[in-house]
Design a protein around this motif. Structure first.
Motif, PDB file in Angstrom:
ATOM      1  N   GLY A 200       0.528  -1.125  -0.160  1.00  0.00           N
ATOM      2  CA  GLY A 200      -0.366   0.103   0.015  1.00  0.00           C
ATOM      3  C   GLY A 200       0.578   0.918  -0.183  1.00  0.00           C
ATOM      4  N   TYR A 201       0.425   2.351  -0.753  1.00  0.00           N
ATOM      5  CA  TYR A 201       0.686   3.598  -0.577  1.00  0.00           C
ATOM      6  C   TYR A 201      -0.003   4.739   0.089  1.00  0.00           C
ATOM      7  CZ  TYR A 201       3.470   7.723  -2.226  1.00  0.00           C
ATOM      8  OH  TYR A 201       4.292   8.707  -1.589  1.00  0.00           O
ATOM      9  N   PRO A 202       0.266   5.479   0.679  1.00  0.00           N
ATOM     10  CA  PRO A 202       1.670   6.086   1.101  1.00  0.00           C
ATOM     11  C   PRO A 202       2.021   4.923   1.761  1.00  0.00           C
ATOM     12  CG  PRO A 202       0.708   7.567   1.961  1.00  0.00           C
ATOM     13  CD  PRO A 202      -0.349   6.837   1.239  1.00  0.00           C
ATOM     14  N   PHE A 203       3.703   4.708   1.928  1.00  0.00           N
ATOM     15  CA  PHE A 203       4.132   3.225   2.968  1.00  0.00           C
ATOM     16  C   PHE A 203       3.765   3.250   3.955  1.00  0.00           C
ATOM     17  CE2 PHE A 203       7.331   3.575  -1.045  1.00  0.00           C
ATOM     18  CZ  PHE A 203       6.380   2.933  -1.452  1.00  0.00           C
ATOM     19  N   ALA A 204       3.704   2.032   4.552  1.00  0.00           N
ATOM     20  CA  ALA A 204       3.161   2.380   6.564  1.00  0.00           C
ATOM     21  C   ALA A 204       3.574   0.630   6.105  1.00  0.00           C
ATOM     22  CB  ALA A 204       1.701   1.838   6.527  1.00  0.00           C
ATOM     23  N   SER A 205       3.268  -0.325   5.882  1.00  0.00           N
ATOM     24  CA  SER A 205       4.821  -1.185   6.050  1.00  0.00           C
ATOM     25  C   SER A 205       4.674  -2.436   4.602  1.00  0.00           C
ATOM     26  CB  SER A 205       4.172  -2.317   7.214  1.00  0.00           C
ATOM     27  OG  SER A 205       3.171  -2.456   6.966  1.00  0.00           O
ATOM     28  N   VAL A 206       6.080  -3.913   5.394  1.00  0.00           N
ATOM     29  CA  VAL A 206       5.369  -4.356   3.570  1.00  0.00           C
ATOM     30  C   VAL A 206       5.296  -5.507   4.454  1.00  0.00           C
ATOM     31  CG1 VAL A 206       8.010  -4.363   3.374  1.00  0.00           C
ATOM     32  CG2 VAL A 206       6.825  -5.533   1.829  1.00  0.00           C
ATOM     33  N   ASP A 207       4.205  -6.794   3.682  1.00  0.00           N
ATOM     34  CA  ASP A 207       4.183  -8.406   4.005  1.00  0.00           C
ATOM     35  C   ASP A 207       5.170  -8.993   3.623  1.00  0.00           C
ATOM     36  OD1 ASP A 207       3.212  -8.863   2.376  1.00  0.00           O
ATOM     37  OD2 ASP A 207       1.306  -8.185   2.305  1.00  0.00           O
ATOM     38  N   ASN A 208       5.150 -10.499   3.722  1.00  0.00           N
ATOM     39  CA  ASN A 208       6.330 -11.257   3.702  1.00  0.00           C
ATOM     40  C   ASN A 208       5.877 -12.096   2.410  1.00  0.00           C
ATOM     41  OD1 ASN A 208       7.754 -11.734   5.445  1.00  0.00           O
ATOM     42  ND2 ASN A 208       7.061 -13.522   6.273  1.00  0.00           N
ATOM     43  N   GLY A 209       4.466 -11.113   2.026  1.00  0.00           N
ATOM     44  CA  GLY A 209       4.272 -11.296  -0.042  1.00  0.00           C
ATOM     45  C   GLY A 209       3.722 -12.506  -0.255  1.00  0.00           C
ATOM     46  N   ALA A 210       2.931 -12.488  -1.231  1.00  0.00           N
ATOM     47  CA  ALA A 210       3.015 -14.727  -2.074  1.00  0.00           C
ATOM     48  C   ALA A 210       3.849 -15.107  -2.623  1.00  0.00           C
ATOM     49  CB  ALA A 210       1.564 -14.121  -2.752  1.00  0.00           C
ATOM     50  N   SER A 211       3.846 -16.227  -2.251  1.00  0.00           N
ATOM     51  CA  SER A 211       4.648 -17.401  -3.578  1.00  0.00           C
ATOM     52  C   SER A 211       4.470 -17.373  -4.606  1.00  0.00           C
ATOM     53  CB  SER A 211       5.433 -18.827  -2.519  1.00  0.00           C
ATOM     54  OG  SER A 211       6.405 -17.945  -1.300  1.00  0.00           O
ATOM     55  N   ILE A 212       4.638 -17.682  -5.719  1.00  0.00           N
ATOM     56  CA  ILE A 212       4.166 -18.123  -6.665  1.00  0.00           C
ATOM     57  C   ILE A 212       4.149 -19.160  -7.430  1.00  0.00           C
ATOM     58  CG2 ILE A 212       3.875 -16.985  -9.395  1.00  0.00           C
ATOM     59  CD1 ILE A 212       2.333 -14.816  -7.034  1.00  0.00           C
ATOM     60  N   GLU A 213       4.144 -19.988  -7.805  1.00  0.00           N
ATOM     61  CA  GLU A 213       4.099 -21.200  -8.793  1.00  0.00           C
ATOM     62  C   GLU A 213       3.671 -21.276 -10.154  1.00  0.00           C
ATOM     63  OE1 GLU A 213       4.354 -25.661  -6.854  1.00  0.00           O
ATOM     64  OE2 GLU A 213       1.521 -25.083  -8.030  1.00  0.00           O
ATOM     65  N   ILE A 214       4.359 -21.837 -11.267  1.00  0.00           N
ATOM     66  CA  ILE A 214       4.029 -21.644 -12.385  1.00  0.00           C
ATOM     67  C   ILE A 214       3.978 -22.979 -12.987  1.00  0.00           C
ATOM     68  CG2 ILE A 214       3.733 -19.274 -12.326  1.00  0.00           C
ATOM     69  CD1 ILE A 214       6.236 -20.396 -15.319  1.00  0.00           C
ATOM     70  N   TYR A 215       3.671 -23.413 -14.316  1.00  0.00           N
ATOM     71  CA  TYR A 215       3.413 -24.369 -14.937  1.00  0.00           C
ATOM     72  C   TYR A 215       4.107 -24.004 -16.404  1.00  0.00           C
ATOM     73  CZ  TYR A 215       3.670 -28.546 -17.201  1.00  0.00           C
ATOM     74  OH  TYR A 215       4.473 -30.319 -18.100  1.00  0.00           O
ATOM     75  N   HIS A 216       5.671 -24.110 -16.707  1.00  0.00           N
ATOM     76  CA  HIS A 216       6.232 -23.967 -17.546  1.00  0.00           C
ATOM     77  C   HIS A 216       6.323 -25.167 -18.662  1.00  0.00           C
ATOM     78  CE1 HIS A 216      10.117 -21.710 -19.264  1.00  0.00           C
ATOM     79  NE2 HIS A 216       9.309 -22.222 -20.008  1.00  0.00           N
ATOM     80  N   GLY A 217       5.359 -24.295 -19.926  1.00  0.00           N
ATOM     81  CA  GLY A 217       5.349 -25.320 -20.591  1.00  0.00           C
ATOM     82  C   GLY A 217       6.393 -26.400 -21.325  1.00  0.00           C
ATOM     83  N   ASN A 218       7.486 -24.987 -21.620  1.00  0.00           N
ATOM     84  CA  ASN A 218       8.614 -25.612 -22.552  1.00  0.00           C
ATOM     85  C   ASN A 218       9.813 -26.646 -21.058  1.00  0.00           C
ATOM     86  OD1 ASN A 218       9.109 -24.800 -25.556  1.00  0.00           O
ATOM     87  ND2 ASN A 218       8.539 -22.319 -24.318  1.00  0.00           N
ATOM     88  N   HIS A 219       9.004 -26.123 -20.560  1.00  0.00           N
ATOM     89  CA  HIS A 219      10.709 -26.921 -19.396  1.00  0.00           C
ATOM     90  C   HIS A 219      10.492 -28.155 -18.910  1.00  0.00           C
ATOM     91  CE1 HIS A 219      13.236 -23.554 -17.905  1.00  0.00           C
ATOM     92  NE2 HIS A 219      12.875 -23.758 -19.723  1.00  0.00           N
ATOM     93  N   GLY A 220       7.769 -28.533 -19.363  1.00  0.00           N
ATOM     94  CA  GLY A 220       7.076 -29.360 -18.349  1.00  0.00           C
ATOM     95  C   GLY A 220       7.226 -29.704 -17.176  1.00  0.00           C
TER      96      GLY A 220
END
Length: 366
Positions: A200-220
């Motif tokens: 959020g802005y104006p800045f007050a704090s920042v949390d640990n965020g979300a971890s992102i997982e994806i399926y990579h088609g070329n890597h299978g």
């Protein structure tokens, strides 16, 4: 050389204090002290958000031309083409084209001046700078000591990698501002390293965020450690999403409402644009009543993707070769594009790599 001496003095002030105290908004200060400067993004009121990858922090700045009035501008409105922009920025900083790296480009929403984040030199002695180009083609160094600012540090940043690749160099890979929030992509030091933060802005704090997982088609394979390399917020079916580009080259949609602290979010892969490729920049624009995504790439050039099918695109969940998913066209008139940002409804500013160096150009949207 006197210009560079002044730059050095400004940038080395308060090295031990990367972040200013958090407040309701930027307040007068000596100026932000960057360890490095990378991705840039403007808010609609002219606040400039800049990533300091080395410090794993985001700085919000009010610039000197924030209150520009038409007819009495701080520099001519707009941005003019500048050939060999790297050489000219290098000269401003007391070096040559080989001595500067342009890390990002952003267009001011009011003045339409173009701002470049620049690193002078390489390795641990490299120095950050912010450069501005106006409608007359005048190139000037932003005096950071005049800038009011606030900043926020990201938690659990990736470790510093001595060879400069991955790790802390990708603590922030891209950022954007929308609806009062700064969205940040990058790597953390956690097991599921790929992260998206909503701050959020104006800045007050920042949390640990979300971890992102994806399926990579070329890597299978499913991936959790490959960072988003470039992204743009975009509303699909009434819901705000992050459209994220990954290396080698999936396009993924990630619902913003799912970005809760400490959660693991699985993105939906809707396209594969080919192996051996690095997405460099993304932007959305509207033409002839339709929205398009424009993506610049290291190997596959600039491609244009219609967004109409994003809501109903079938997810890619099995290994594929070549390209798959939503369709695209290659824009042959745009070559060697490294950075871009929307200038107005019909044009984009781009940094292109030419035979004799890099150029800053206004380009008609395809």
């Amino acid at each position: 050389m006197r210009t560079f001496t002044k730059l050095t003095a400004v940038l080395l002030l308060a090295v031990a204090s990367v972040s200013a105290p958090l407040s309701a908004g930027p307040t007068p200060a000596v100026g932000p002290s960057f360890s490095s400067i990378g991705p840039l993004a403007f808010g609609p009121d002219g606040t400039l958000f800049a990533a300091d990858r080395t410090a794993a922090s985001i700085v919000a700045m009010k610039l000197p031309d924030f209150d520009v009035k038409v007819g009495d501008p701080f520099g001519t409105l707009g941005t003019k083409d500048v050939e060999n922009i790297d050489s000219k920025v290098g000269a401003l900083l007391g070096t040559d084209a080989a001595g500067v790296t342009i890390t990002d480009l952003a267009v001011h929403p009011t003045t339409k001046h173009t701002y470049l984040s620049v690193m002078r030199g390489t390795g641990p002695t490299a120095q950050p700078a912010l450069v501005r180009i106006d409608g007359a083609g005048a190139i000037s160094l932003v005096a950071l000591e005049t800038v009011s600012f606030t900043s926020v540090a990201l938690p659990n940043p990736a470790a510093v990698n001595p060879n400069g690749r991955g790790g802390r160099a990708q603590s922030v890979t891209d950022l954007a501002f929308v609806n009062g929030r700064v969205y940040v992509a990058g790597l953390s030091n956690e097991e599921f390293a790929s992260k998206l933060w909503s701050v959020g802005y104006p800045f007050a704090s920042v949390d640990n965020g979300a971890s992102i997982e994806i399926y990579h088609g070329n890597h299978g394979a499913l991936e959790t450690r490959s960072p988003v390399m470039a992204f743009v917020p975009y509303t699909i079916g009434g819901e705000l999403n992050i459209l994220a580009g990954y290396t080698c080259t999936p396009l993924v949609k990630i619902p913003v409402q799912a970005l809760k602290a400490g959660t693991k979010v699985v993105g939906t892969t809707i396209a594969e644009f080919g192996a051996g490729n690095q997405p460099l920049d993304l932007m959305v624009y509207r033409k002839d009543g339709k929205d398009f995504l424009l993506m610049s790439n290291s190997r596959h050039g600039v491609i244009k993707i219609g967004t109409d099918g994003f809501a109903t695109a079938a997810p890619i969940t099995t290994r594929i070769g070549g390209t798959a998913g939503v369709t695209f066209e290659t824009i042959t008139s745009m070559t060697n594009v490294e950075q871009m940002d929307l200038l107005d409804a019909g044009h984009t500013m781009v940094i292109t790599r030419g035979a004799s160096g890099r150029n800053l150009n206004v380009v008609v949207l395809p």
